[in-house]
Design a protein around this motif. Structure first.
Motif, PDB file in Angstrom:
ATOM      1  N   GLU A 205       0.815  -1.216   0.000  1.00 53.46           N
ATOM      2  CA  GLU A 205       0.000   0.000   0.000  1.00 53.46           C
ATOM      3  C   GLU A 205       0.849   1.267   0.000  1.00 53.46           C
ATOM      4  N   PRO A 206       1.873   1.375   0.873  1.00 51.78           N
ATOM      5  CA  PRO A 206       2.719   2.574   0.824  1.00 51.78           C
ATOM      6  C   PRO A 206       3.366   2.788  -0.542  1.00 51.78           C
ATOM      7  N   ALA A 207       3.755   1.700  -1.203  1.00 52.28           N
ATOM      8  CA  ALA A 207       4.389   1.821  -2.513  1.00 52.28           C
ATOM      9  C   ALA A 207       3.412   2.361  -3.551  1.00 52.28           C
ATOM     10  N   ILE A 208       2.200   1.817  -3.582  1.00 54.58           N
ATOM     11  CA  ILE A 208       1.208   2.255  -4.564  1.00 54.58           C
ATOM     12  C   ILE A 208       0.784   3.698  -4.302  1.00 54.58           C
ATOM     13  N   VAL A 209       0.519   4.021  -3.061  1.00 53.31           N
ATOM     14  CA  VAL A 209       0.081   5.377  -2.713  1.00 53.31           C
ATOM     15  C   VAL A 209       1.141   6.407  -3.106  1.00 53.31           C
ATOM     16  N   ALA A 210       2.411   6.041  -2.960  1.00 56.39           N
ATOM     17  CA  ALA A 210       3.492   6.972  -3.243  1.00 56.39           C
ATOM     18  C   ALA A 210       3.809   7.112  -4.725  1.00 56.39           C
ATOM     19  N   GLY A 211       3.273   6.230  -5.559  1.00 53.90           N
ATOM     20  CA  GLY A 211       3.477   6.394  -6.994  1.00 53.90           C
ATOM     21  C   GLY A 211       4.006   5.208  -7.756  1.00 53.90           C
ATOM     22  N   ALA A 212       4.132   4.042  -7.121  1.00 53.07           N
ATOM     23  CA  ALA A 212       4.583   2.856  -7.857  1.00 53.07           C
ATOM     24  C   ALA A 212       3.630   2.557  -9.005  1.00 53.07           C
ATOM     25  N   THR A 213       4.187   2.261 -10.175  1.00 53.00           N
ATOM     26  CA  THR A 213       3.366   1.886 -11.326  1.00 53.00           C
ATOM     27  C   THR A 213       3.453   0.397 -11.634  1.00 53.00           C
TER      28      THR A 213
END
Length: 281
Positions: A205-213
């Motif tokens: 979740e932290p990765a996706i929220v921060a901008g991981a594509t």
């Protein structure tokens, strides 16, 4: 036939390889043993069942040494052939063709070995919906060729280098202070493709929220992969990676991941057994 790989200079590769082999003295064996005007006909054949790769490159070595050589390609790159299949027939100056023989064979053996192993991995995930990706685990200087071989075997190329996508791995995360901060910094830098490696579900979740594509799910067992894919719920593509073998890739691919990346297809592929045998003129 026209042959080309984006970013790969075939003429320069052939010239440099032959220069390495011949050194300053040239092919002293052929010069001593073979009459200058002797003719040579040979057939290149596979002693293994293989996925063929690199024939046009092999032919370029022979043409470099004898521009008048007659070369007939009997199969094409990407063909799956049985042991004993003739791949190429060549006729030309004996000295010239024998000088080019080792460089030509080394190249087609190496690339066909990669393509053949890649095809085995592709076959192992058939029907799963997952796509096989290669990696940057390539021999320095040969990446374009080796990634051509994985494409020939049925894989899709991952990053070509450090320049075409961000891939945030464990050491980047450690220095940046977490997957979230690392992904956020990459996004702030304007990078379009941001791949983040996670080895725990609570990092997703932290990765996706921060901008991981794109998420690289590293060294997760199949049951954990299923949970991770369910948690991502299609928000970004998912990729399984880490220690994947022919014995395990089927179970990994069936977890619902979009991709499975395998370094072994370039790092550990054995050379195909291919020879060049003299034929009577």
């Amino acid at each position: 036939m026209t042959f080309g790989i984006e970013g790969f200079d075939l003429d320069a590769f052939v010239a440099a390889t032959l220069a390495e082999d011949m050194g300053e003295g040239g092919d002293v064996t052929s010069a001593a043993v073979i009459p200058a005007n002797a003719r040579f006909e040979a057939v290149m054949d596979s002693r293994d069942a293989i996925t063929v790769c690199g024939l046009e490159i092999a032919a370029a070595f022979f043409r470099r040494m004898d521009a008048q050589a007659t070369i007939e390609l009997l199969v094409a790159d990407g063909d799956r052939v049985a042991a004993g299949t003739a791949l190429m027939r060549i006729t030309g100056n004996a000295r010239a063709l024998l000088t080019a023989e080792r460089a030509a064979l080394n190249t087609v053996q190496h690339l066909s070995g990669i393509a053949t192993l890649t095809a085995a991995y592709v076959d192992a995930i058939a029907g799963s919906g997952a796509t096989l990706l290669d990696t940057r685990k390539t021999i320095p200087g040969l990446r374009r060729l080796e990634k051509y071989a994985t494409r020939t075997g049925g894989a899709r190329n991952h990053r070509m280098g450090l320049w075409d996508a961000a891939m945030i791995k464990d050491n980047h995360v450690a220095v940046a202070g977490g997957v979230g901060p690392a992904a956020a910094l990459a996004k702030a830098a304007g990078i379009a493709t941001i791949i983040v490696e996670v080895d725990r579900i609570d990092q997703i979740e932290p990765a996706i929220v921060a901008g991981a594509t794109h998420l690289l799910l590293d060294n997760m067992a199949p049951d954990v992969l299923r949970d991770a894919v369910a948690f991502v719920d299609g928000r970004v593509p998912t990729e399984a990676s880490g220690g994947v073998t022919l014995d395990t890739i089927g179970a990994v691919a069936r977890t619902g991941v979009c991709y499975v990346s395998v370094g072994r297809i370039t790092q550990s592929a054995p050379a195909a057994d291919i020879g060049l045998d003299f034929a009577e003129l």
